[in-house]
Design an enzyme around this catalytic site. Structure first.
Site, PDB file in Angstrom:
ATOM      1  N   ASN A  95      36.934  46.222  29.802  1.00  0.00           N
ATOM      2  CA  ASN A  95      38.244  46.088  29.135  1.00  0.00           C
ATOM      3  C   ASN A  95      38.987  47.408  29.033  1.00  0.00           C
ATOM      4  OD1 ASN A  95      38.264  43.400  28.555  1.00  0.00           O
ATOM      5  ND2 ASN A  95      37.490  43.611  26.461  1.00  0.00           N
ATOM      6  N   THR A 139      30.596  38.879  25.648  1.00  0.00           N
ATOM      7  CA  THR A 139      31.253  38.968  26.959  1.00  0.00           C
ATOM      8  C   THR A 139      31.167  40.392  27.492  1.00  0.00           C
ATOM      9  OG1 THR A 139      33.369  39.497  25.966  1.00  0.00           O
ATOM     10  CG2 THR A 139      32.924  37.180  26.341  1.00  0.00           C
ATOM     11  N   HIS A 140      30.599  41.305  26.681  1.00  0.00           N
ATOM     12  CA  HIS A 140      30.363  42.688  27.089  1.00  0.00           C
ATOM     13  C   HIS A 140      31.652  43.361  27.568  1.00  0.00           C
ATOM     14  CE1 HIS A 140      26.356  41.047  26.845  1.00  0.00           C
ATOM     15  NE2 HIS A 140      26.690  40.158  27.741  1.00  0.00           N
ATOM     16  N   CYS A 141      32.769  43.032  26.907  1.00  0.00           N
ATOM     17  CA  CYS A 141      34.078  43.607  27.241  1.00  0.00           C
ATOM     18  C   CYS A 141      34.414  43.470  28.710  1.00  0.00           C
ATOM     19  CB  CYS A 141      34.169  45.090  26.873  1.00  0.00           C
ATOM     20  SG  CYS A 141      34.109  45.409  25.140  1.00  0.00           S
ATOM     21  N   ASN A 142      33.990  42.364  29.336  1.00  0.00           N
ATOM     22  CA  ASN A 142      34.197  42.295  30.770  1.00  0.00           C
ATOM     23  C   ASN A 142      34.637  40.896  31.222  1.00  0.00           C
ATOM     24  OD1 ASN A 142      33.894  42.553  33.605  1.00  0.00           O
ATOM     25  ND2 ASN A 142      32.581  44.311  33.217  1.00  0.00           N
TER      26      ASN A 142
END
Ligand SMILES: *Cc1c(COP(=O)(O)O)cnc(C)c1O
Length: 534
Positions: A136, A384-387
């Site tokens: 992100n 979502t692991h910033c992805n």
């Protein structure tokens, strides 16, 4: 069962691992001593070691370090140490001091944001391209591009590029750094590509080399807590010195100026890249701490190549085991979010990312799994692991679905782990230099115990002889728009509850929710039900 008893029971599995990986694993037999001496507080991925604190606090109490923006001896002391650390960072990345400079930032994200701010955007002309697997923090740069009326803001995939290594924080997948020289081939007299490499994940267990300047990125961003566990709140932008003449200083503050008029819009900025772009007081004590972390890494692990070998052996073993798990009916338990077999660390870092399914094919919610792991003292990453690009690639969760789910109440980081029958996040296991085979075996034991079904059990979801079903997000009363947020079942009175996944509707029987408080534990001595209430 006590911890040590449990470890003893792992002997067979440990021997199985050592038969194949003993030449890669464990820093020549030192790992157990390292764990005992340096990480007594640890049970997971990169975490801070004990002796860094001892040597750092000794340094702080034996020396006086003042704010470097002065000329007094304590300030000079600080400036000297900070410059030494800058040199050390460059050396670590094999970057020549005449070719690259280090700008300290608060974290990797702030380094990326700084690039967006000082980049010489050409209004209506500059293009911005980013890889689908971007974090992100990198996607955020597109708003700078948008502000400068970029005619082309584009997500690119591997297939688009098929262009030194960079790593996806979601899956651990590593992309070839040779893409950089291929991108640079598109440079002309009039236009140029500048390449930013997000090395925040990669650099924690592998060494990036910037020795070949022309085929290396223009900007490299780093997060030091990811490399060393300590200090936190410190990142860096490593930047090619030759860019100095084209970058734009916009905001200014602190000691970045040579001269300034208070009422005319005139000021002259310092020339040196770090002096020019580090606004305000540096986090100088943490920069000094960084020196201790570098010392520690060198003393304990000697060379990053040993760390790379160590984590590669562990992740490969983890992969083989997780892949092999099947339910009683032969169905695989894990959907693994990688196309690699985890043996080649050039294309795969030490991250294992997956979702799990029950024997009936339904998804196991990642929050349910994370909570159960936490209760068992196991720390894993879930979400979502910033992805978002990787959620699309691996879980097939499209942008349209994300937008639709948001409109239906799904927010990043909330408790809905399954929405519209799809997982809204995944489980990520990240390994670090200090991870041991016992850590892996404890995880595998946990996972097998709770999530691999060995027998066919009556499927409670299939119970049909009931009148009513209820599910979360159900509107109970159409007029007042009340939404049921969560249903928790307590099968055994006074014991841990089970959160019913929002995708599943649950039967209601005469006594209430099916299976709620159906069982209880009876004390043999008193004949009474055990309760947490006294
Ligand atoms: C962690 C991470 C970031 C963000 O780093 P911060 O230091 O938390 O700002 C960015 N990109 C990748 C690939 C990461 O793994």
């Amino acid at each position: 069962m006590s911890f040590s008893q449990k470890i003893k029971n792992f002997e067979i599995e440990k021997n199985e691992f050592l038969r194949e990986f003993s030449n890669q694993y464990g820093y020549n037999g030192k790992i157990d001593i390292i764990r005992e001496n340096e990480y007594p507080h640890l049970k997971g991925s990169t975490i801070y070691p004990k002796s860094v604190f001892t040597s750092f606090t000794k340094d702080l109490t034996n020396n006086l370090y003042g704010n470097p923006h002065s000329r007094n001896p304590s300030a000079q002391n600080t400036s000297k140490r900070v410059d030494q650390v800058r040199a050390r960072i460059l050396k670590h990345f094999n970057a020549k001091p005449e070719e690259y400079q280090v700008i300290f930032t608060q974290n990797a994200t702030a380094a990326i944001k700084l690039v967006g701010e000082i980049f010489p955007w050409s209004i209506g002309k500059s293009n911005f391209k980013y890889l689908r697997e971007s974090h992100n923090s990198l996607i955020g740069l597109r708003n700078f591009a948008k502000e400068s009326n970029s005619p082309n803001i584009q997500v690119v995939t591997e297939d688009d590029l098929n262009i030194l290594f960079t790593q996806c924080n979601f899956s651990g997948q590593r992309f070839p750094l040779s893409w950089i020289s291929q991108i640079k081939k598109f440079n002309t007299e009039k236009s140029k590509f500048l390449v930013l490499l997000d090395s925040a994940a990669y650099s924690s267990t592998s060494l990036l080399s910037l020795i070949d300047k022309d085929n290396s990125p223009d900007f490299v961003v780093l997060s030091f807590y990811k490399m060393f566990g300590f200090p936190t709140g410190l990142g860096a932008l490593i930047i090619k010195s030759e860019l100095n003449s084209i970058l734009k200083k916009r905001y200014f503050g602190g000691g970045t100026i040579n001269a300034i008029s208070y009422d005319k819009p005139w000021q002259e900025f310092k020339k040196d890249l770090s002096e020019r772009y580090e606004d305000g007081t540096l986090n100088f004590l943490d920069i000094i701490a960084l020196d201790h972390s570098f010392n520690f890494m060198k003393e304990i692990y000697m060379d990053y190549k040993f760390i790379t070998k160590h984590v590669t052996s562990l992740i490969k073993f983890l992969y083989i085991k997780m892949k092999s798990y099947q339910h009683w009916n032969g169905k695989s338990v894990c959907i693994i979010h990688s196309n690699n077999d985890f043996s080649n660390n050039k294309i795969q870092g030490p991250i294992f990312n997956f979702n799990a399914r029950r024997s009936d094919g339904s998804w196991i919610g990642f929050i349910e799994l994370e909570k159960l792991a936490s209760v068992n003292g196991i720390h894993i990453g879930a979400g979502t692991h910033c992805n978002p690009g990787c959620m699309a690639k691996w879980v097939n969760l499209s942008s349209d679905e994300i937008i639709k789910n948001f409109k239906n109440g799904k927010l990043c980081g909330d408790d809905n782990d399954i929405f519209d029958s799809k997982p809204t996040g995944t489980i990520r296991i990240s390994l670090g230099a200090m991870t041991t085979i016992e850590d892996i075996l404890i995880w595998l034991d946990f996972f097998k115990t709770y999530f691999v079904e060995t027998n066919k059990v009556a499927n409670i979801m299939e119970t049909n002889n009931v009148a009513n079903n209820i599910r979360t997000t159900e509107i109970i009363n159409n007029n007042s728009h009340i939404t049921l947020k969560r249903l928790i079942l307590y099968p055994i009175k006074s014991c841990h509850g089970f959160t019913i996944p929002s995708s599943i509707s649950w039967p209601i029987i005469n006594q209430g929710l099916l299976h709620d408080r159906e069982w209880m534990l009876i004390s043999i001595e008193t004949g009474r039900a055990l309760s947490q209430k006294l």
